[in-house]
Scaffold this motif. Structure first.
Motif, short mmCIF file in Angstrom:
data_model
loop_
_atom_site.label_atom_id
_atom_site.label_comp_id
_atom_site.label_asym_id
_atom_site.label_seq_id
_atom_site.Cartn_x
_atom_site.Cartn_y
_atom_site.Cartn_z
N ALA A 27 0.84 -1.20 0.00
CA ALA A 27 0.00 0.00 0.00
C ALA A 27 0.87 1.24 0.00
N PRO A 28 0.48 2.27 -0.75
CA PRO A 28 1.28 3.50 -0.76
C PRO A 28 1.35 4.14 0.62
N ALA A 29 2.48 4.79 0.88
CA ALA A 29 2.65 5.45 2.18
C ALA A 29 1.62 6.56 2.34
N VAL A 30 1.08 6.65 3.52
CA VAL A 30 0.07 7.67 3.81
C VAL A 30 0.73 8.80 4.57
N THR A 31 0.61 10.00 4.04
CA THR A 31 1.16 11.16 4.73
C THR A 31 0.31 11.47 5.95
N PRO A 32 0.90 11.48 7.14
CA PRO A 32 0.11 11.74 8.34
C PRO A 32 -0.56 13.10 8.29
N GLN A 33 -1.78 13.16 8.78
CA GLN A 33 -2.45 14.44 8.90
C GLN A 33 -1.73 15.28 9.96
N LEU A 34 -1.65 16.57 9.71
CA LEU A 34 -0.96 17.48 10.61
C LEU A 34 -1.94 18.46 11.21
N ARG A 35 -1.72 18.79 12.48
CA ARG A 35 -2.56 19.79 13.13
C ARG A 35 -1.75 21.07 13.35
#
Length: 466
Positions: free
Chosen positions: A32-40
């Motif tokens: 699975a492609p790497a998922v960029t973490p959501q940032l706050r």
């Protein structure tokens, strides 16, 4: 300074930029492609005397984490200082001078674009460290992943490039500003790691604040001189002490640096520029500055002055002559003080030697429209929203808000056209809505908050806190 609050958007853009699109159909066995973490979006508050950070949600203005230890190596560092007589002498001078009898463990902070690391300047320890935010907020003692010592003995303000790749650190006792990498990348075939030292540019006595232009091509920088020495008065009765005062305080310059070469394009002595504009006997020490959106006008505070100076970098020189040289660089043919925006002096009987590090006011920012300045009235115990066109001010203090606003020390822009201010004497942060002119939050933080910086933290890291 002025900075558009789009740090999380910037991180997402960088992540997209490094992803190379392809046309090969995925197979069932493909990972699975790497998922960029959501940032706050958050605001980091540095508690100078405590050596900790408070992390605040930039939109809800909720304190997410308090007491984050930014000096997990304190015992080790203090032992090394005590075993070195020169370092010990500077440590004690910093403690009794700029620190007002306290250790200065945290000055400035910036996050990396992915929100994983926090770069922290630590004045009393004379270094800068990169801290793993997830580890630090979990209370782990192994959170420091990189450390760099100054050539001198004290760190101070920092500046982050608009793309988040480079960090400028003021080397307070060595008359220079040092550039470090905030990313790992390969440039011209050379691997550069986060925390690597790259270049330096020359400054005056006690380098202070550095701000990039929006495109990153230039740097506005100021040095403030020996703010920790006595001899603050510029007159003795009717006798002017200008040359003697200058000798005691050292070279105090405001300069524009070319980021491509790190050479100084222009350098002004603001004391002389103020005198040319009809304001003699004012300090040359440029304190916090705010750059207007057109990057032509710069607003700044100077030592001992209760108010703001407006400087037009493109106006013809005030007297049309090259009247001085600053560090061998002739006075520029352009650049002039165009006006002062005075604010109330509520401590007229106070001796100048009692001003904290010579600062009547220390903290200045400007909103995204360029219409409103937000000033910290440090010795006056107020914050002020100042209309740039008229100079009219609205004040925030114990009387107008019902809450203490003791020794404000910094202001910066936040999302939604807000001004965030540290109240170092009240151990709190105030948030002002610039459009409505109302104070919308008052947040207790740690011991002696100073710098506040916008940053980002991964949602996965924040989720672990609960």
């Amino acid at each position: 300074m002025r900075r558009v609050f789009t740090r999380s958007a910037l991180a997402g853009a960088i992540a997209c930029a490094v992803a190379v699109p392809g046309s090969i159909a995925p197979s069932p066995a493909a990972p699975a492609p790497a998922v960029t973490p959501q940032l706050r979006d958050v605001m980091f508050v540095g508690n100078n005397w405590a050596g900790t950070a408070s992390i605040v949600d930039a939109h809800t203005r909720t304190v997410l984490r308090s007491g984050v230890n930014l000096v997990p190596d304190k015992a080790q560092e203090l032992l090394a200082i005590r075993l070195d007589p020169v370092r010990l002498a500077y440590y004690l001078l910093i403690q009794q001078g700029p620190g007002e009898g306290h250790d200065q463990y945290v000055d400035d902070m910036f996050t990396t674009t992915d929100g994983r690391y926090l770069a922290v300047s630590r004045p009393s320890l004379g270094d800068i460290v990169w801290i793993d935010i997830a580890k630090a907020t979990a209370g782990r003692s192994d959170s420091i992943v990189r450390e760099q010592s100054m050539d001198g003995y004290r760190t101070d303000h920092m500046g982050l490039s608009p793309d988040g790749r480079r960090l400028l650190v003021s080397d307070s006792t060595s008359r220079q500003v040092i550039e470090y990498s905030m990313v790992e990348e390969t440039v011209a075939g050379q691997l550069i790691r986060m925390g690597d030292r790259l270049r330096t540019f020359v400054s005056g006595e006690t380098p202070h604040e550095s701000n990039y232009t929006a495109d990153g091509s230039r740097i506005f920088h100021a040095s403030i001189g020996k703010v920790y020495t006595p001899g603050d008065a510029t007159t003795l009765g009717p006798v002017k002490l200008g040359p003697l005062h200058d000798a005691l305080k050292g070279d105090r310059w405001f300069q524009v640096v070319d980021n491509a070469t790190f050479g100084v394009e222009k350098r002004w002595d603001m004391g002389k520029e103020l005198a040319e504009a009809g304001y003699p006997d004012m300090s040359a020490a440029v304190r916090p500055m705010a750059i207007a959106p057109d990057e032509r006008f710069v607003y700044f505070q100077v030592s001992y002055f209760h108010g703001i100076v407006e400087f037009d970098t493109q106006a013809p020189d005030g007297d049309g002559a090259v009247g001085y040289a600053a560090g061998g660089i002739p006075e520029p043919r352009t650049g002039a003080v165009t006006r002062l925006l005075p604010l109330p002096n509520r401590v007229p009987e106070m001796l100048l030697e009692q001003y904290v590090n010579d600062s009547a006011h220390h903290g200045l920012s400007i909103d995204a429209t360029g219409r409103t300045l937000c000033a910290a009235g440090t010795m006056d115990d107020y914050l002020a929203l100042v209309d740039r066109a008229t100079g009219k001010a609205r004040f925030f203090d114990a009387t107008t808000t019902g809450r203490e606003h003791l020794k404000p020390y910094w202001t910066t822009e936040g999302p939604g056209d807000t001004c965030w201010a540290s109240l170092s004497g009240s151990d709190a942060v105030a948030v002002i809505d610039v459009r409505s002119g109302e104070e919308i939050a008052y947040l207790p933080v740690g011991d002696h908050p100073q710098r506040i910086r916008a940053g980002v933290v991964p949602e996965t890291t924040i989720g672990a806190w609960s």
